[in-house]
Design a protein around this motif. Structure first.
Motif, PDB file in Angstrom:
ATOM      1  N   GLY A 171       0.803  -1.206   0.000  1.00 38.21           N
ATOM      2  CA  GLY A 171       0.000   0.000   0.000  1.00 38.21           C
ATOM      3  C   GLY A 171       0.842   1.264   0.000  1.00 38.21           C
ATOM      4  O   GLY A 171       1.982   1.272   0.469  1.00 38.21           O
ATOM      5  N   MET A 172       0.291   2.317  -0.566  1.00 37.36           N
ATOM      6  CA  MET A 172       0.917   3.641  -0.512  1.00 37.36           C
ATOM      7  C   MET A 172      -0.169   4.644  -0.163  1.00 37.36           C
ATOM      8  O   MET A 172      -1.311   4.517  -0.619  1.00 37.36           O
ATOM      9  CB  MET A 172       1.561   4.017  -1.850  1.00 37.36           C
ATOM     10  N   GLY A 173       0.220   5.630   0.618  1.00 31.85           N
ATOM     11  CA  GLY A 173      -0.801   6.573   1.038  1.00 31.85           C
ATOM     12  C   GLY A 173      -0.251   7.925   1.397  1.00 31.85           C
ATOM     13  O   GLY A 173       0.962   8.141   1.432  1.00 31.85           O
ATOM     14  N   TRP A 174      -1.164   8.825   1.631  1.00 31.22           N
ATOM     15  CA  TRP A 174      -0.860  10.168   2.092  1.00 31.22           C
ATOM     16  C   TRP A 174      -1.592  10.422   3.402  1.00 31.22           C
ATOM     17  O   TRP A 174      -2.793  10.131   3.523  1.00 31.22           O
ATOM     18  CB  TRP A 174      -1.286  11.206   1.057  1.00 31.22           C
ATOM     19  N   TYR A 175      -0.856  10.966   4.341  1.00 28.81           N
ATOM     20  CA  TYR A 175      -1.398  11.358   5.627  1.00 28.81           C
ATOM     21  C   TYR A 175      -1.064  12.829   5.829  1.00 28.81           C
ATOM     22  O   TYR A 175      -0.186  13.378   5.156  1.00 28.81           O
ATOM     23  CB  TYR A 175      -0.788  10.515   6.750  1.00 28.81           C
ATOM     24  N   ARG A 176      -1.743  13.459   6.758  1.00 25.29           N
ATOM     25  CA  ARG A 176      -1.422  14.848   7.063  1.00 25.29           C
ATOM     26  C   ARG A 176      -1.526  15.083   8.568  1.00 25.29           C
ATOM     27  O   ARG A 176      -2.277  14.404   9.259  1.00 25.29           O
ATOM     28  CB  ARG A 176      -2.347  15.804   6.309  1.00 25.29           C
ATOM     29  N   GLN A 177      -0.763  16.062   9.005  1.00 22.66           N
ATOM     30  CA  GLN A 177      -0.770  16.422  10.416  1.00 22.66           C
ATOM     31  C   GLN A 177      -0.858  17.929  10.540  1.00 22.66           C
ATOM     32  O   GLN A 177       0.148  18.635  10.346  1.00 22.66           O
ATOM     33  CB  GLN A 177       0.479  15.901  11.133  1.00 22.66           C
ATOM     34  N   PRO A 178      -2.053  18.428  10.848  1.00 28.43           N
ATOM     35  CA  PRO A 178      -2.194  19.868  11.057  1.00 28.43           C
ATOM     36  C   PRO A 178      -1.496  20.274  12.351  1.00 28.43           C
ATOM     37  O   PRO A 178      -1.269  19.425  13.234  1.00 28.43           O
ATOM     38  CB  PRO A 178      -3.707  20.060  11.161  1.00 28.43           C
ATOM     39  N   ALA A 223      -1.285  21.665   6.445  1.00 32.34           N
ATOM     40  CA  ALA A 223      -0.685  20.648   7.307  1.00 32.34           C
ATOM     41  C   ALA A 223       0.649  20.207   6.713  1.00 32.34           C
ATOM     42  O   ALA A 223       0.997  20.591   5.588  1.00 32.34           O
ATOM     43  CB  ALA A 223      -1.614  19.436   7.427  1.00 32.34           C
ATOM     44  N   VAL A 224       1.355  19.399   7.461  1.00 37.17           N
ATOM     45  CA  VAL A 224       2.479  18.676   6.888  1.00 37.17           C
ATOM     46  C   VAL A 224       1.909  17.376   6.316  1.00 37.17           C
ATOM     47  O   VAL A 224       1.243  16.624   7.032  1.00 37.17           O
ATOM     48  CB  VAL A 224       3.562  18.374   7.935  1.00 37.17           C
ATOM     49  N   TYR A 225       2.141  17.161   5.063  1.00 36.70           N
ATOM     50  CA  TYR A 225       1.644  15.976   4.381  1.00 36.70           C
ATOM     51  C   TYR A 225       2.768  14.945   4.278  1.00 36.70           C
ATOM     52  O   TYR A 225       3.869  15.268   3.828  1.00 36.70           O
ATOM     53  CB  TYR A 225       1.110  16.335   2.995  1.00 36.70           C
ATOM     54  N   TYR A 226       2.440  13.731   4.686  1.00 41.82           N
ATOM     55  CA  TYR A 226       3.418  12.651   4.719  1.00 41.82           C
ATOM     56  C   TYR A 226       3.032  11.549   3.751  1.00 41.82           C
ATOM     57  O   TYR A 226       1.873  11.123   3.687  1.00 41.82           O
ATOM     58  CB  TYR A 226       3.509  12.047   6.115  1.00 41.82           C
ATOM     59  N   CYS A 227       4.022  11.059   3.069  1.00 42.38           N
ATOM     60  CA  CYS A 227       3.866   9.891   2.216  1.00 42.38           C
ATOM     61  C   CYS A 227       4.149   8.647   3.053  1.00 42.38           C
ATOM     62  O   CYS A 227       5.044   8.651   3.918  1.00 42.38           O
ATOM     63  CB  CYS A 227       4.861   9.989   1.063  1.00 42.38           C
ATOM     64  N   GLN A 228       3.407   7.602   2.815  1.00 42.69           N
ATOM     65  CA  GLN A 228       3.610   6.343   3.520  1.00 42.69           C
ATOM     66  C   GLN A 228       3.628   5.198   2.515  1.00 42.69           C
ATOM     67  O   GLN A 228       2.881   5.194   1.541  1.00 42.69           O
ATOM     68  CB  GLN A 228       2.476   6.095   4.520  1.00 42.69           C
ATOM     69  N   ALA A 229       4.493   4.243   2.772  1.00 47.36           N
ATOM     70  CA  ALA A 229       4.538   3.044   1.928  1.00 47.36           C
ATOM     71  C   ALA A 229       4.676   1.824   2.830  1.00 47.36           C
ATOM     72  O   ALA A 229       5.434   1.844   3.805  1.00 47.36           O
ATOM     73  CB  ALA A 229       5.701   3.109   0.948  1.00 47.36           C
ATOM     74  N   THR A 230       3.928   0.808   2.499  1.00 45.28           N
ATOM     75  CA  THR A 230       3.997  -0.434   3.255  1.00 45.28           C
ATOM     76  C   THR A 230       4.679  -1.489   2.402  1.00 45.28           C
ATOM     77  O   THR A 230       4.191  -1.826   1.313  1.00 45.28           O
ATOM     78  CB  THR A 230       2.594  -0.911   3.651  1.00 45.28           C
TER      79      THR A 230
END
Length: 114
Positions: free
Chosen positions: A33-40, A91-98
């Motif tokens: 999986g790949m995704g985008w998360y954010r942290q305000p 926010a700071v947007y983070y990429c994630q990969a599993t």
């Protein structure tokens, strides 16, 4: 080791568009999986969008119809097209990969001006 490098962050006017990209590099067989998360600021990190290895996508309710996640398996990249972002989506947007474990990028700042 796996590295995720995000690009495309910056300041965008509310109602315009911004595209984030993330490239994975290193030694691995396949990214699941790949995704985008954010942290305000002052808040917890939250899911924005996710795409699995088969192309199935999941979105946070707040971004459905405005944001689109896509991935290029050949290039090991994932992108987030942000249309009509809102000021509270800064926010700071983070990429994630599993892969065998979860990897995170360093994050890219997105500022939305009204």
């Amino acid at each position: 080791q796996v590295q995720l490098v995000e690009s495309g962050g910056g300041t965008v006017q509310s109602g315009r568009s911004l595209r984030l990209s993330c490239a994975a590099s290193g030694t691995f067989f396949r990214i699941n999986g790949m995704g985008w998360y954010r942290q305000p600021p002052g808040k917890q990190r939250e899911l924005v969008a996710f795409v699995n290895s088969g192309g199935l996508t999941t979105y946070a309710d707040s971004v459905k119809g405005r944001f689109t996640i896509s991935r290029d398996n050949a290039k090991n990249t994932v992108s987030l097209q942000m249309n009509s972002p809102k000021p509270d989506e800064a926010a700071v947007y983070y990429c994630q990969a599993t892969i065998q474990t979860v990897y995170w990028g360093q994050g890219t700042q997105v500022t939305v001006s009204s």
